[in-house]
Motif scaffolding. Structure first.
Motif, PDB file in Angstrom:
ATOM      1  N   ALA A 158     -88.937  35.435-129.694  1.00  0.00           N
ATOM      2  CA  ALA A 158     -87.503  35.392-129.981  1.00  0.00           C
ATOM      3  C   ALA A 158     -86.704  35.519-128.682  1.00  0.00           C
ATOM      4  O   ALA A 158     -85.484  35.355-128.684  1.00  0.00           O
ATOM      5  N   ARG A 159     -87.406  35.799-127.594  1.00  0.00           N
ATOM      6  CA  ARG A 159     -86.726  36.010-126.316  1.00  0.00           C
ATOM      7  C   ARG A 159     -86.355  34.679-125.663  1.00  0.00           C
ATOM      8  O   ARG A 159     -87.034  33.666-125.872  1.00  0.00           O
ATOM      9  N   PRO A 160     -85.304  34.664-124.848  1.00  0.00           N
ATOM     10  CA  PRO A 160     -84.902  33.421-124.172  1.00  0.00           C
ATOM     11  C   PRO A 160     -86.002  32.807-123.314  1.00  0.00           C
ATOM     12  O   PRO A 160     -86.012  31.597-123.091  1.00  0.00           O
ATOM     13  N   LYS A 161     -86.937  33.628-122.826  1.00  0.00           N
ATOM     14  CA  LYS A 161     -87.972  33.090-121.941  1.00  0.00           C
ATOM     15  C   LYS A 161     -89.085  32.355-122.689  1.00  0.00           C
ATOM     16  O   LYS A 161     -89.957  31.769-122.051  1.00  0.00           O
ATOM     17  N   SER A 162     -89.069  32.354-124.024  1.00  0.00           N
ATOM     18  CA  SER A 162     -90.095  31.606-124.766  1.00  0.00           C
ATOM     19  C   SER A 162     -90.021  30.126-124.413  1.00  0.00           C
ATOM     20  O   SER A 162     -88.945  29.524-124.398  1.00  0.00           O
ATOM     21  N   ASP A 167     -87.276  19.175-128.745  1.00  0.00           N
ATOM     22  CA  ASP A 167     -86.022  18.436-128.865  1.00  0.00           C
ATOM     23  C   ASP A 167     -85.731  18.119-130.323  1.00  0.00           C
ATOM     24  O   ASP A 167     -84.573  18.134-130.757  1.00  0.00           O
ATOM     25  N   LYS A 168     -86.780  17.818-131.075  1.00  0.00           N
ATOM     26  CA  LYS A 168     -86.647  17.542-132.506  1.00  0.00           C
ATOM     27  C   LYS A 168     -86.991  18.811-133.266  1.00  0.00           C
ATOM     28  O   LYS A 168     -88.081  19.361-133.101  1.00  0.00           O
ATOM     29  N   PRO A 169     -86.102  19.346-134.101  1.00  0.00           N
ATOM     30  CA  PRO A 169     -86.408  20.567-134.851  1.00  0.00           C
ATOM     31  C   PRO A 169     -87.670  20.416-135.690  1.00  0.00           C
ATOM     32  O   PRO A 169     -87.854  19.418-136.390  1.00  0.00           O
ATOM     33  N   ARG A 170     -88.538  21.406-135.584  1.00  0.00           N
ATOM     34  CA  ARG A 170     -89.786  21.411-136.354  1.00  0.00           C
ATOM     35  C   ARG A 170     -89.954  22.788-136.994  1.00  0.00           C
ATOM     36  O   ARG A 170     -89.413  23.788-136.508  1.00  0.00           O
ATOM     37  N   THR A 171     -90.758  22.836-138.049  1.00  0.00           N
ATOM     38  CA  THR A 171     -90.984  24.098-138.748  1.00  0.00           C
ATOM     39  C   THR A 171     -92.477  24.334-138.903  1.00  0.00           C
ATOM     40  O   THR A 171     -93.211  23.457-139.375  1.00  0.00           O
ATOM     41  N   LEU A 172     -92.909  25.518-138.500  1.00  0.00           N
ATOM     42  CA  LEU A 172     -94.308  25.928-138.594  1.00  0.00           C
ATOM     43  C   LEU A 172     -94.406  27.121-139.532  1.00  0.00           C
ATOM     44  O   LEU A 172     -93.655  28.087-139.395  1.00  0.00           O
ATOM     45  N   ALA A 176    -101.109  34.317-143.888  1.00  0.00           N
ATOM     46  CA  ALA A 176    -102.317  35.160-143.882  1.00  0.00           C
ATOM     47  C   ALA A 176    -102.844  35.269-145.300  1.00  0.00           C
ATOM     48  O   ALA A 176    -102.229  35.913-146.159  1.00  0.00           O
ATOM     49  N   VAL A 177    -103.983  34.653-145.561  1.00  0.00           N
ATOM     50  CA  VAL A 177    -104.475  34.550-146.943  1.00  0.00           C
ATOM     51  C   VAL A 177    -105.024  35.868-147.476  1.00  0.00           C
ATOM     52  O   VAL A 177    -105.169  36.028-148.690  1.00  0.00           O
ATOM     53  N   ASP A 178    -105.352  36.804-146.601  1.00  0.00           N
ATOM     54  CA  ASP A 178    -105.898  38.085-147.054  1.00  0.00           C
ATOM     55  C   ASP A 178    -104.826  39.164-147.132  1.00  0.00           C
ATOM     56  O   ASP A 178    -105.132  40.337-147.350  1.00  0.00           O
ATOM     57  N   THR A 179    -103.581  38.799-146.957  1.00  0.00           N
ATOM     58  CA  THR A 179    -102.464  39.735-147.094  1.00  0.00           C
ATOM     59  C   THR A 179    -101.336  39.000-147.812  1.00  0.00           C
ATOM     60  O   THR A 179    -101.479  37.835-148.189  1.00  0.00           O
ATOM     61  N   ALA A 180    -100.222  39.668-147.969  1.00  0.00           N
ATOM     62  CA  ALA A 180     -99.057  39.039-148.598  1.00  0.00           C
ATOM     63  C   ALA A 180     -98.083  38.489-147.570  1.00  0.00           C
ATOM     64  O   ALA A 180     -96.937  38.178-147.904  1.00  0.00           O
ATOM     65  N   ALA A 181     -98.514  38.350-146.328  1.00  0.00           N
ATOM     66  CA  ALA A 181     -97.593  37.997-145.246  1.00  0.00           C
ATOM     67  C   ALA A 181     -97.578  36.500-144.969  1.00  0.00           C
ATOM     68  O   ALA A 181     -98.622  35.860-144.820  1.00  0.00           O
ATOM     69  N   THR A 182     -96.372  35.951-144.884  1.00  0.00           N
ATOM     70  CA  THR A 182     -96.140  34.568-144.484  1.00  0.00           C
ATOM     71  C   THR A 182     -94.957  34.550-143.522  1.00  0.00           C
ATOM     72  O   THR A 182     -93.949  35.219-143.749  1.00  0.00           O
ATOM     73  N   TRP A 183     -95.103  33.769-142.457  1.00  0.00           N
ATOM     74  CA  TRP A 183     -94.031  33.649-141.470  1.00  0.00           C
ATOM     75  C   TRP A 183     -93.592  32.183-141.385  1.00  0.00           C
ATOM     76  O   TRP A 183     -94.435  31.282-141.364  1.00  0.00           O
ATOM     77  N   THR A 184     -92.303  31.959-141.327  1.00  0.00           N
ATOM     78  CA  THR A 184     -91.756  30.620-141.122  1.00  0.00           C
ATOM     79  C   THR A 184     -91.095  30.592-139.750  1.00  0.00           C
ATOM     80  O   THR A 184     -90.173  31.366-139.484  1.00  0.00           O
ATOM     81  N   VAL A 185     -91.593  29.718-138.893  1.00  0.00           N
ATOM     82  CA  VAL A 185     -91.137  29.646-137.499  1.00  0.00           C
ATOM     83  C   VAL A 185     -90.366  28.342-137.309  1.00  0.00           C
ATOM     84  O   VAL A 185     -90.931  27.253-137.463  1.00  0.00           O
ATOM     85  N   ARG A 186     -89.092  28.447-136.982  1.00  0.00           N
ATOM     86  CA  ARG A 186     -88.250  27.273-136.735  1.00  0.00           C
ATOM     87  C   ARG A 186     -88.189  27.033-135.232  1.00  0.00           C
ATOM     88  O   ARG A 186     -87.701  27.879-134.476  1.00  0.00           O
ATOM     89  N   ILE A 187     -88.681  25.862-134.837  1.00  0.00           N
ATOM     90  CA  ILE A 187     -88.779  25.500-133.429  1.00  0.00           C
ATOM     91  C   ILE A 187     -87.723  24.451-133.120  1.00  0.00           C
ATOM     92  O   ILE A 187     -87.619  23.435-133.811  1.00  0.00           O
ATOM     93  N   SER A 188     -86.943  24.695-132.082  1.00  0.00           N
ATOM     94  CA  SER A 188     -85.869  23.778-131.699  1.00  0.00           C
ATOM     95  C   SER A 188     -85.686  23.857-130.186  1.00  0.00           C
ATOM     96  O   SER A 188     -86.568  24.334-129.467  1.00  0.00           O
ATOM     97  N   GLU A 189     -84.527  23.418-129.707  1.00  0.00           N
ATOM     98  CA  GLU A 189     -84.246  23.529-128.282  1.00  0.00           C
ATOM     99  C   GLU A 189     -83.963  24.973-127.881  1.00  0.00           C
ATOM    100  O   GLU A 189     -83.961  25.300-126.696  1.00  0.00           O
ATOM    101  N   ASP A 190     -83.731  25.824-128.859  1.00  0.00           N
ATOM    102  CA  ASP A 190     -83.480  27.242-128.625  1.00  0.00           C
ATOM    103  C   ASP A 190     -84.765  28.033-128.831  1.00  0.00           C
ATOM    104  O   ASP A 190     -85.768  27.487-129.310  1.00  0.00           O
ATOM    105  N   PRO A 191     -84.781  29.333-128.510  1.00  0.00           N
ATOM    106  CA  PRO A 191     -85.971  30.136-128.791  1.00  0.00           C
ATOM    107  C   PRO A 191     -86.328  30.076-130.278  1.00  0.00           C
ATOM    108  O   PRO A 191     -85.435  29.988-131.132  1.00  0.00           O
TER     109      PRO A 191
END
Length: 250
Positions: A158-162, A167-172, A176-191
């Motif tokens: 999340a830091r500016p140095k990432s 250039d084209k917004p993407r989503t990753l 984690a199938v053995d836990t209840a955790a899911t993360w959605t990562v939005r990738i763009s020109e920003d962090p």
């Protein structure tokens, strides 16, 4: 995880790292850190331990530079590493709950930050040391792996140095199938912007999904395991955006 759990796990991870390093020998190559040998791994991690301990033990409230890596080798660098690791653990154990010192990621408190950060630092480098032996890795429990993924995705990147940018917004999505955790990562020109949710596969359409055990995802996202260690669905180029640009350097 509680601070006491982080510190206890940090203590064990440091012992495991030293044991693997001793068994491998100072000249052994570290496959997960191309160009490094065990001696380099011990010098780097020992330096980081001392740097972190100084904030905790001395209460620096502004950035304080590290002391550099020593010109030590063989049994001397291993003993130096063990001494610094013990000092870090002891400093955290003895620190007051209301510790005031410099940090660089959001956390409930400075003590919580340094306990968590040094646990993940040491765990990843313990994996490096064990990789030099070529055998099985000591498992990372799922709750710790989830906590480590949180730090990496919602903290470091999340830091500016990432450098994970597009250039084209993407989503990753990371699931984690053995836990209840899911993360959605939005990738763009920003962090990258990451949101964690609980349960389910996620209903939002994404460009790419990485799924696997929390441990497998943790080590893959830290580039200690290849993408083949997890299940990839969708556009592989999005996953490569991560693996090619996410390395955290000193």
């Amino acid at each position: 995880m509680q601070i006491t759990e982080h510190i206890a796990s940090l203590s064990e991870e440091g012992r495991l790292l030293a044991a693997a390093a001793e068994q491998a020998g100072p000249g052994a190559s570290v496959p997960t850190c191309p160009g490094w040998q065990i001696r380099h791994l011990l010098r780097h991690t020992g330096m980081v331990h001392r740097w972190a301990a100084a904030f905790v033990a001395e209460g620096h409230t502004a950035y304080h530079p590290d002391g550099g890596e020593p010109d030590l080798d063989g049994a001397e660098v291993l003993a130096w590493f063990r001494e610094g690791h013990r000092h870090l653990v002891r400093s955290l154990e003895e620190a007051p709950a209301d510790l005031e010192c410099w940090t660089f990621l959001p956390a409930p408190s400075p003590l919580a930050f340094w306990s968590r950060r040094q646990l993940n630092e040491t765990t990843v480098h313990r994996v490096d040391a064990e990789s030099a032996l070529g055998g099985p890795l000591t498992p990372v429990p799922a709750p710790r792996a989830v906590d480590g993924i949180d730090e990496l995705l919602t903290g470091f990147h999340a830091r500016p140095k990432s450098r994970v940018r597009s250039d084209k917004p993407r989503t990753l999505r990371v699931r984690a199938v053995d836990t209840a955790a899911t993360w959605t990562v939005r990738i763009s020109e920003d962090p990258p912007q990451t949101v964690r949710t609980a349960g389910g596969d996620g209903t939002e359409d994404v460009d790419c999904e990485l799924s696997g055990t929390a441990e497998g995802l943790y080590l893959t996202l830290w580039n200690r395991l290849p993408l083949t260690a997890v299940t990839l669905r969708g556009d592989r180029a999005v996953a490569r955006l991560w693996t090619d640009n996410s390395a955290v350097t000193w």
